[in-house]
Scaffold this active site. Structure first.
Site, short mmCIF file in Angstrom:
data_model
loop_
_atom_site.label_atom_id
_atom_site.label_comp_id
_atom_site.label_asym_id
_atom_site.label_seq_id
_atom_site.Cartn_x
_atom_site.Cartn_y
_atom_site.Cartn_z
N CYS A 1 0.84 -1.22 0.00
CA CYS A 1 0.00 0.00 0.00
C CYS A 1 0.87 1.25 0.00
O CYS A 1 0.54 2.25 -0.65
CB CYS A 1 -0.89 0.04 1.23
N ASP B 1 -20.97 12.48 -14.79
CA ASP B 1 -22.41 12.23 -14.54
C ASP B 1 -22.63 11.40 -13.28
O ASP B 1 -23.74 10.96 -13.00
CB ASP B 1 -23.03 11.52 -15.76
C1 BEZ Z 1 0.51 -4.67 1.79
O1 BEZ Z 1 0.03 -3.56 1.52
O2 BEZ Z 1 1.69 -4.87 1.73
C2 BEZ Z 1 -0.39 -5.82 2.17
C3 BEZ Z 1 -1.56 -5.58 2.88
C4 BEZ Z 1 -2.36 -6.67 3.23
C5 BEZ Z 1 -2.01 -7.95 2.86
C6 BEZ Z 1 -0.86 -8.16 2.11
C7 BEZ Z 1 -0.04 -7.09 1.77
#
Ligand code: BEZ
Length: 221
Positions: A46, A138
């Site tokens: 992330c 929209d």
């Molecule tokens: C990550 O962002 O690294 C991750 C988050 C949840 C499960 C596996 C990876």
């Protein structure tokens, strides 16, 4: 069970975010929008994704697309995580160029069908998958993508998709495999030869196929 389908009006939800409370349709105004969810704050994949989203945010702005992220943690956690994300990009800037929705009660994640049953946090709570929703001016859903938590997305591909969505919303064309802006596009099958000739002054070329059917029609816009 089907969640949101292409063409559905996107829910006008209320949410707490890193820029304060929002009502989604007001946040979008008359812009396109992209909402992308993340499993959890302070997780590695992330962090790389959000950092990339920050680096390419001006490309979304150029296309008139408002960005908003979501993860199942609090606004306070999001602010703290944002410093890591910017630090990962080598920046001492504390905040991201777009807001993050705080869905710590997972209400929106449930409403939008974003929970990944296979991924749970250390307390056994489900995490969000990596969803992408592109919303048109929209307020209708133009595209959705769903990746598992273990696979990071490609933001160049998201920009490419937005280029195709914006072009095909305006012109009666479709974009072929791996298309990039400036390359030839395809004439949509519902147009007759006469309509295509009238609409595309640069001409239409047809690729021959064994069936003899003339459906592989290209034009240069
Ligand atoms: C990550 O962002 O690294 C991750 C988050 C949840 C499960 C596996 C990876």
């Amino acid at each position: 069970m089907p969640g949101l389908l292409l063409g559905d009006e996107f829910p006008n939800f209320d949410a707490d975010t890193t820029i304060g409370p929002i009502k989604f349709h007001d946040f979008l105004g008359s812009s396109w929008g992209i909402l992308f969810s993340h499993p959890k704050d302070f997780t590695p994949v992330c962090t790389t994704e959000l950092a990339c989203a920050c680096r390419v945010s001006e490309e979304f702005t150029k296309r008139g697309v408002k960005m908003i992220a979501l993860s199942v943690d609090s606004v306070e956690d999001h602010h703290s995580w944002s410093k890591d994300v910017m630090g990962f990009n080598g920046s001492s800037e504390g905040s991201l160029p777009f807001p993050i929705i705080a869905d710590d009660k997972r209400l929106l994640s449930v409403q939008l069908g974003m929970l990944d049953p296979d991924e749970r946090d250390k307390d056994g709570m489900p995490l969000t998958a990596r969803c992408v929703f592109v919303i048109g001016p929209d307020k209708r859903l133009k595209l959705s993508i769903l990746y598992p938590a273990t696979t990071g997305r490609n933001f160049d591909e998201l920009l490419r998709v937005i280029d195709s969505l914006q072009l095909t919303a305006q012109k009666k064309v479709a974009t072929p495999v791996d298309w990039k802006p400036g390359e030839k596009v395809m004439v949509i099958p519902s147009l007759s030869e006469a309509e295509a000739a009238a609409l595309f002054p640069n001409g239409v070329t047809t690729t021959e196929v064994p069936s003899g059917k003339k459906y592989l029609r290209y034009t240069q816009l």
